[in-house]
Write a protein that holds these residues in place. Structure first.
Motif, PDB file in Angstrom:
ATOM      1  N   VAL A 174     -39.435  12.418 -37.092  1.00 43.24           N
ATOM      2  CA  VAL A 174     -38.955  11.884 -35.587  1.00 43.24           C
ATOM      3  C   VAL A 174     -39.659  10.785 -34.926  1.00 43.24           C
ATOM      4  O   VAL A 174     -40.927  11.147 -34.876  1.00 43.24           O
ATOM      5  N   VAL A 175     -39.022   9.581 -34.769  1.00 40.54           N
ATOM      6  CA  VAL A 175     -39.916   8.625 -34.263  1.00 40.54           C
ATOM      7  C   VAL A 175     -39.182   8.171 -32.492  1.00 40.54           C
ATOM      8  O   VAL A 175     -38.267   8.295 -32.514  1.00 40.54           O
ATOM      9  N   HIS A 176     -40.184   8.327 -31.713  1.00 39.52           N
ATOM     10  CA  HIS A 176     -39.710   8.220 -30.543  1.00 39.52           C
ATOM     11  C   HIS A 176     -39.719   6.611 -30.301  1.00 39.52           C
ATOM     12  O   HIS A 176     -40.539   5.802 -30.312  1.00 39.52           O
ATOM     13  N   ALA A 177     -38.461   6.221 -30.120  1.00 42.26           N
ATOM     14  CA  ALA A 177     -38.072   4.652 -29.795  1.00 42.26           C
ATOM     15  C   ALA A 177     -36.981   4.676 -28.722  1.00 42.26           C
ATOM     16  O   ALA A 177     -36.424   3.735 -28.384  1.00 42.26           O
ATOM     17  N   ALA A 178     -37.344   5.331 -27.637  1.00 44.11           N
ATOM     18  CA  ALA A 178     -36.507   5.596 -26.599  1.00 44.11           C
ATOM     19  C   ALA A 178     -37.060   4.825 -25.140  1.00 44.11           C
ATOM     20  O   ALA A 178     -36.818   5.328 -24.063  1.00 44.11           O
ATOM     21  N   GLY A 179     -37.533   3.823 -25.135  1.00 44.41           N
ATOM     22  CA  GLY A 179     -38.107   2.826 -24.532  1.00 44.41           C
ATOM     23  C   GLY A 179     -39.508   3.155 -24.005  1.00 44.41           C
ATOM     24  O   GLY A 179     -40.290   4.247 -24.379  1.00 44.41           O
TER      25      GLY A 179
ATOM     26  N   THR B 269     -52.257  -3.880 -18.498  1.00 44.68           N
ATOM     27  CA  THR B 269     -52.420  -2.742 -19.611  1.00 44.68           C
ATOM     28  C   THR B 269     -51.232  -2.605 -20.130  1.00 44.68           C
ATOM     29  O   THR B 269     -51.295  -1.797 -21.038  1.00 44.68           O
ATOM     30  N   GLY B 270     -50.043  -3.482 -20.051  1.00 43.91           N
ATOM     31  CA  GLY B 270     -48.899  -3.270 -20.696  1.00 43.91           C
ATOM     32  C   GLY B 270     -48.201  -1.982 -20.592  1.00 43.91           C
ATOM     33  O   GLY B 270     -48.257  -1.409 -19.640  1.00 43.91           O
ATOM     34  N   LEU B 271     -47.405  -1.485 -21.643  1.00 39.61           N
ATOM     35  CA  LEU B 271     -46.458  -0.455 -21.704  1.00 39.61           C
ATOM     36  C   LEU B 271     -47.056   0.804 -22.477  1.00 39.61           C
ATOM     37  O   LEU B 271     -47.631   0.423 -23.390  1.00 39.61           O
ATOM     38  N   GLU B 272     -46.313   1.659 -22.357  1.00 43.79           N
ATOM     39  CA  GLU B 272     -46.426   3.052 -23.232  1.00 43.79           C
ATOM     40  C   GLU B 272     -45.301   3.689 -23.477  1.00 43.79           C
ATOM     41  O   GLU B 272     -44.352   3.512 -22.506  1.00 43.79           O
ATOM     42  N   PRO B 273     -45.002   4.599 -24.434  1.00 43.61           N
ATOM     43  CA  PRO B 273     -43.914   5.431 -24.801  1.00 43.61           C
ATOM     44  C   PRO B 273     -43.677   6.145 -23.386  1.00 43.61           C
ATOM     45  O   PRO B 273     -44.181   6.803 -22.678  1.00 43.61           O
ATOM     46  N   LYS B 274     -42.314   6.197 -23.197  1.00 45.09           N
ATOM     47  CA  LYS B 274     -41.550   6.865 -21.953  1.00 45.09           C
ATOM     48  C   LYS B 274     -41.472   8.370 -22.526  1.00 45.09           C
ATOM     49  O   LYS B 274     -41.041   8.698 -23.309  1.00 45.09           O
ATOM     50  N   PRO B 275     -41.988   9.212 -21.504  1.00 49.50           N
ATOM     51  CA  PRO B 275     -42.148  10.564 -21.529  1.00 49.50           C
ATOM     52  C   PRO B 275     -40.565  11.013 -21.798  1.00 49.50           C
ATOM     53  O   PRO B 275     -39.751  10.821 -20.988  1.00 49.50           O
TER      54      PRO B 275
END
Length: 449
Positions: free
Chosen positions: A256-261, A136-142
């Protein structure tokens, strides 16, 4: 109850590899995905990103050659670029589903969740199998900050109908740096807010420092030790609050772009019901990529706690899993030299050990580091920022690490990968003749005598 030999959850590189090879072996296979079939890389990651990078590269190369024989700099038409990108991504789901159907793989759309150790529910259907594979891979970290809902993630950025004038990237890894270059070359004002002391922490610090200079030279602002505390405002008029050195700051932006892991995509799977244990990096698996706590479950790709989150590794792991399911556990996961590239401009590429890792392991290495903007391969395209660092074991004389910055390095790194994997000595690699003048022909100058 629908009964299968194998259930695969996830349709990316890892899951598709497992499902297809199982079906080719005559197994009854079900595959499930809550998102459009085909996985992240082909639709929401590597492939569409590289299409956008290709346009940004034309802008960068043209800009470098203004006054050196080029008189007019092109510009990116963002809507047209996105239309072109969609020619790659839009056909993927249908093409994937047709391929599964032709093979006789039964497809299910929806959220999968375990209802017991060997059964999975999707909507109104309950599926049972001898083996279940998680891919299922990864998803953006909250981020757990006020206004988090105002951010978009990488998927959103890759599908923007228009590019706004001002963008803030939250994070200092691959996604932030690559998107920053794409946006800046398309005319946006970009700020990167990274809470760590250095960005791209998995890459060589000296080369990252040169890359940061390159980014700052085109107007990208990189704020380190900057912890985002809140996002407020409304669409197109946002304020990002952050702290830096115990002081409060803010920056106004349009996006604002979530690119924090990213974190393992398992929250909806109900793994506790199946007795599947998850660690910080993913589903806990043994050397056979089999769950350590539920023997019928295997995990491969980014969702497993082995290796780096890279597409080639996902396919590699998928092949291990299906071999072990079909033939009994006989193939083990082996760490293999795996190159990675950050598609900034200039590109940053790496394989093997960093200098820090080599010292931590007690390896005695010869380190060669040089900035190379005066080399022919850089001067030919007027590239102001390029460099390399190589690490050679002083005892075995083998290359144990290579780190490159500049045009063409995403291809040259493959030569270093070949050398590390097959234990080709630095002398033998350096004495190999390559076509000239190419980036590959610079390789001998990157190695000690």
């Amino acid at each position: 109850m629908l009964v299968f030999d194998l259930i695969v959850i996830g349709t990316g590189s890892a899951g598709a590899t497992v499902a297809q090879k199982a079906r080719e072996a005559g197994k009854a296979v079900a595959i499930i995905d809550k998102l459009p079939f085909g996985g992240t890389c082909s639709q929401r990651g590597c492939d569409p990103k590289k299409v956008l990078v290709g346009a940004a590269e034309i802008i960068a190369r043209s800009e470098q050659m203004i006054g050196k024989g080029v008189t007019h700099q092109p510009a990116i038409d963002w809507p047209e670029l996105m239309t072109f990108k969609k020619t790659f991504t839009n056909p993927v789901p249908q093409r994937t589903e047709i391929k599964f159907a032709d093979l006789g793989i039964q497809a299910f759309h929806g959220v999968a969740s375990f209802s017991s150790a060997n059964t999975v529910r999707v909507g109104e259907d309950e599926l049972q199998a001898d083996h279940i594979v998680l891919a299922t891979g990864l998803e953006p970290k909250p981020l757990d900050i006020p206004g988090e809902e105002l951010l978009i993630d990488s998927t959103g950025f890759l599908d923007l109908p228009q590019l706004p004038d001002k963008i803030v990237m939250v994070g200092g890894g691959y996604i932030a740096f690559e998107f920053a270059h794409i946006a800046a070359r398309a005319g946006a004002q970009v700020t990167i807010l990274h809470q760590g002391e250095r960005p791209l922490e998995g890459f060589d610090a000296d080369l990252v420092a040169v890359l940061v200079k390159a980014m700052e030279s085109i107007g990208i602002r990189i704020m380190l030790n900057a912890t985002v505390t809140a996002v407020s405002g409304k669409e197109d008029e946002l304020t990002v609050a952050y702290t830096q050195e115990k002081k409060s700051h803010s920056v106004s932006t349009n996006l604002v772009v979530h690119a924090a892991g990213r974190v393992v995509n398992s929250a909806e799977l109900g793994l506790e019901t199946a007795g599947v244990e998850v660690g910080k990096k993913g589903v806990l698996v043994n050397e056979f990529l089999q769950s350590v706590s539920n023997s019928i479950v295997y995990a491969c790709g980014d969702v497993a706690d082995k290796g780096l989150p890279l597409t080639p590794l996902a396919s590699y792991e998928g092949n291990i899993v299906i071999d072990n399911i079909l033939n009994g556990n006989r193939q083990t996961y082996q760490d293999t030299p795996t190159p990675s590239a950050v598609y900034t401009l200039p590109t940053l590429a790496s394989v093997g050990l960093t200098e820090e890792q080599a010292h931590a392991q007690g390896r005695k290495v010869k380190v060669t580091f040089q900035e190379t903007s005066d080399w022919y391969s850089s001067r030919r395209i007027n590239e102001s920022f390029s460099a390399f660092k190589t690490l050679v074991d002083t005892e075995t004389k083998e290359i144990v690490g290579a780190h490159l910055l500049g045009a063409g390095c995403d291809e040259v790194i493959n030569l270093f990968t070949l050398a590390i994997k097959h234990r080709i000595s630095a002398k033998d690699l350096g004495n190999t003749l390559f076509a000239y003048p190419t980036h590959g022909s610079d390789l001998s100058s990157m190695l000690p005598d």
